[in-house]
Design a protein around this motif. Structure first.
Motif, PDB file in Angstrom:
ATOM      1  N   ILE A 134       9.576  -8.078  -4.381  1.00 13.15           N
ATOM      2  CA  ILE A 134       7.852  -7.539  -4.176  1.00 13.15           C
ATOM      3  C   ILE A 134       6.770  -7.921  -3.729  1.00 13.15           C
ATOM      4  CG2 ILE A 134       6.760  -7.484  -6.695  1.00 13.15           C
ATOM      5  CD1 ILE A 134       8.255  -4.959  -5.811  1.00 13.15           C
ATOM      6  N   ALA A 135       7.683  -9.960  -4.101  1.00 15.86           N
ATOM      7  CA  ALA A 135       6.413 -10.924  -3.665  1.00 15.86           C
ATOM      8  C   ALA A 135       6.383 -10.825  -1.868  1.00 15.86           C
ATOM      9  CB  ALA A 135       7.233 -12.080  -3.581  1.00 15.86           C
ATOM     10  N   TYR A 136       6.627 -10.462  -1.082  1.00 12.38           N
ATOM     11  CA  TYR A 136       6.307 -10.313   0.127  1.00 12.38           C
ATOM     12  C   TYR A 136       5.291  -9.015   0.278  1.00 12.38           C
ATOM     13  CZ  TYR A 136       8.090 -14.341   2.359  1.00 12.38           C
ATOM     14  OH  TYR A 136       8.591 -15.323   2.960  1.00 12.38           O
ATOM     15  N   SER A 137       5.767  -7.963  -0.294  1.00 13.05           N
ATOM     16  CA  SER A 137       5.665  -6.544   0.170  1.00 13.05           C
ATOM     17  C   SER A 137       4.510  -5.952  -0.769  1.00 13.05           C
ATOM     18  CB  SER A 137       6.624  -5.575   0.232  1.00 13.05           C
ATOM     19  OG  SER A 137       6.888  -5.233  -1.345  1.00 13.05           O
ATOM     20  N   TRP A 138       4.325  -6.978  -2.352  1.00  9.59           N
ATOM     21  CA  TRP A 138       3.185  -6.798  -2.418  1.00  9.59           C
ATOM     22  C   TRP A 138       2.050  -7.520  -3.222  1.00  9.59           C
ATOM     23  CZ3 TRP A 138       1.898  -9.528  -7.542  1.00  9.59           C
ATOM     24  CH2 TRP A 138       0.695  -8.966  -8.406  1.00  9.59           C
ATOM     25  N   GLY A 139       3.232  -9.249  -3.249  1.00 15.69           N
ATOM     26  CA  GLY A 139       1.832 -10.371  -3.039  1.00 15.69           C
ATOM     27  C   GLY A 139       1.152 -10.972  -2.144  1.00 15.69           C
ATOM     28  N   GLU A 178       5.875   4.079  -4.632  1.00 15.85           N
ATOM     29  CA  GLU A 178       5.148   4.782  -3.308  1.00 15.85           C
ATOM     30  C   GLU A 178       3.995   4.230  -2.339  1.00 15.85           C
ATOM     31  OE1 GLU A 178       6.766   8.062  -2.718  1.00 15.85           O
ATOM     32  OE2 GLU A 178       7.049   8.812  -4.859  1.00 15.85           O
ATOM     33  N   GLU A 179       3.762   3.474  -3.077  1.00 14.19           N
ATOM     34  CA  GLU A 179       2.223   1.801  -2.835  1.00 14.19           C
ATOM     35  C   GLU A 179       2.339   1.352  -1.795  1.00 14.19           C
ATOM     36  OE1 GLU A 179      -1.383   4.123  -3.324  1.00 14.19           O
ATOM     37  OE2 GLU A 179       0.241   5.764  -3.603  1.00 14.19           O
ATOM     38  N   LEU A 180       4.122   0.467  -2.319  1.00 16.72           N
ATOM     39  CA  LEU A 180       4.129   0.106  -1.710  1.00 16.72           C
ATOM     40  C   LEU A 180       4.418  -0.299  -0.072  1.00 16.72           C
ATOM     41  CD1 LEU A 180       6.448  -2.809  -4.416  1.00 16.72           C
ATOM     42  CD2 LEU A 180       3.930  -2.619  -3.585  1.00 16.72           C
ATOM     43  N   GLU A 181       3.766  -1.295   0.874  1.00 19.94           N
ATOM     44  CA  GLU A 181       4.177  -1.394   2.128  1.00 19.94           C
ATOM     45  C   GLU A 181       5.974  -2.351   2.352  1.00 19.94           C
ATOM     46  OE1 GLU A 181       3.428  -1.311   5.450  1.00 19.94           O
ATOM     47  OE2 GLU A 181       3.026   0.295   4.320  1.00 19.94           O
ATOM     48  N   PRO A 182       6.660  -1.789   2.606  1.00 21.78           N
ATOM     49  CA  PRO A 182       8.310  -1.949   2.403  1.00 21.78           C
ATOM     50  C   PRO A 182       8.035  -3.724   3.126  1.00 21.78           C
ATOM     51  CG  PRO A 182       7.578  -0.520   4.752  1.00 21.78           C
ATOM     52  CD  PRO A 182       6.930  -0.491   3.617  1.00 21.78           C
ATOM     53  N   TYR A 183       9.388  -4.758   2.801  1.00 21.77           N
ATOM     54  CA  TYR A 183       8.976  -5.777   3.178  1.00 21.77           C
ATOM     55  C   TYR A 183      10.059  -6.531   3.774  1.00 21.77           C
ATOM     56  CZ  TYR A 183      11.736 -10.090   1.922  1.00 21.77           C
ATOM     57  OH  TYR A 183      12.589 -11.376   2.063  1.00 21.77           O
TER      58      TYR A 183
END
Ligand code: PMP
Length: 409
Positions: A102-107, A245-250
């Motif tokens: 989550i830190a990489y793909s959202w943060g 659904e919205e997040l980019e893969p990490y």
């Protein structure tokens, strides 16, 4: 509530029969990793003996069988924590990787200068270090909700800190050092009031108590298989489907894509979009078996057993007079662990003396260095309990304290 049949449970853990220097091991290091019962080991070895193949729906029988087992493990986890379905369950390596995902793909994609990440002073390094680094790279700020002198979160401070600049509140559900059970539903509600997301670190909660992510309303929730009678090498990231659904893969690679050309790629369905490469298949089978095994015991009974042992350990240690204990007294807001120091004895020395009695506990900062700085000690000794532990084992720990006093104090 009928209590656990600890004698019967212990029979499923041959490792608990191990002896060192003629003394049977007393395993009180469960917050680091729990032991694995025979049915879980059997499920994994049966998988390797009978169904082993790569997943992602190969055409042949074995691959189909492995794929179904792997997919069903997601369903089982979803059901266990009250998620809506497998789309919300991403398998990772551990809690740490779930945080990083989550830190990489959202943060990294969403945070910027002026944004605020609100953590607690009792975060494990898995979240503290991760968000600190993401803040450095994005220009966001990190703030910490204070821990009061009883070892609980100062919720007035939380209400002051969480505001319209807050983008994320990330909090540990049960502290692996203080044992504190945090009001994660309340923290999540505060985050949502201000349009922020919530990430809950459930590494010490899911193994020990019923957890329902939909009741907490957490946006993200993480835990590890190896702390809940399951194997190492598998962790869980729960995320609300609409957010995932919205997040980019990490991580990128095979098995996660819909279409690839020489120019670009598009992503496949949830949760596979976040699980490229060959995943931990046998470990997923093991985690499924561990959840079945825990639910047979009953999570309410697991919780009651641990609270009882933690309260007993707390009282026995408090009665010693020369022991400093961290975190809340036993009871409903303490999980199944107790961290402490014996006056005049370094935690590492104490833990080594306990090891001479084959009592296995952990010494150190338990990946909460800033919290130990705040407590004013470099380290503590932590005894942590699981379904197979008994009062008699805690008595052995207490008896061994005299040796430490004689040698070091
Ligand atoms: N958070 C907490 C509260 C923990 O206790 C731990 C394990 N000590 C972790 C995160 C990290 O778990 P893992 O090592 O399985 O990634």
């Amino acid at each position: 509530l009928e209590s656990l049949d600890v004698e019967a449970i212990r029979e499923e853990f041959p490792i608990l029969e191990r002896e060192f220097d003629g003394q049977q091991v007393v395993y009180l290091d469960n917050a680091a990793t729990t032991q694995t019962p025979d049915p879980v080991v059997d499920a994994m070895s049966d998988y390797y003996r009978e169904s082993n193949a790569n997943v992602h729906r190969g055409i042949h029988h074995l691959s189909q069988e492995a794929s179904i087992a792997y997919e069903e493990a997601h369903d089982r986890v979803a059901e266990f924590i009250g998620a809506d379905g497998r789309e919300e369950i991403v398998f990772t390596k551990n809690t740490t990787e779930s945080e990083n995902l989550i830190a990489y793909s959202w943060g990294l994609n969403e945070l910027g200068p002026g944004d605020e990440i609100v953590l607690t002073e009792m975060e494990h390094h898995a979240s503290l270090v991760t968000w600190q680094q993401i803040a450095k790279r994005t220009g966001a700020n990190v703030e910490y909700i204070r821990v009061d002198e009883t070892g609980r979160l100062d919720m007035d401070h939380a209400r002051d800190l969480i505001g319209d600049d807050t983008a994320l509140v990330s909090a540990v559900h049960v502290s692996n050092t203080l044992g504190t059970v945090n009001p994660v539903g309340e923290l999540t509600a505060l985050a949502h009031e201000h349009g922020a997301l919530s990430f809950i670190d459930g590494a010490q909660a899911v193994p020990n108590r019923p957890v329902d992510v939909s009741e907490i309303d957490a946006d993200f929730y993480a835990f590890s298989g190896h702390k809940m009678a399951g194997p190492t090498g598998i962790g869980v990231l729960y995320g609300k489907q609409s957010l995932l659904e919205e997040l980019e893969p990490y991580l990128y690679g095979g098995g996660m894509i819909r279409k690839v050309t020489f120019e670009d790629s598009t992503w496949g369905e949830l949760p596979w979009k976040f699980e490229p490469g060959t995943p931990p298949i046998a470990e997923a089978v093991g985690l499924h078996a561990a959840i079945d095994w825990l639910e047979d015991l009953g999570m309410e009974r697991v919780q009651a057993h641990e609270e009882e042992l933690a309260a007993y350990a707390y009282d026995q240690l408090a009665a010693e007079g020369d022991v400093e204990i961290y975190g809340p007294e036993g009871g409903a807001d303490r999980g199944g662990l107790v961290s402490f120091n014996l006056d005049g004895v370094h935690a590492h020395d104490l833990t080594s003396i306990l090891n001479d009695h084959t009592v296995a506990v952990r010494a150190g900062d338990h990946c909460t260095q800033p919290l130990h700085d705040k407590l004013g000690v470099p380290a503590s000794t932590r005894a942590s309990f699981y379904v197979y532990n008994t009062r008699e084992e805690i008595d052995k720990l207490i008896d061994a304290l005299d040796d430490a006093r004689a040698l070091f104090a």
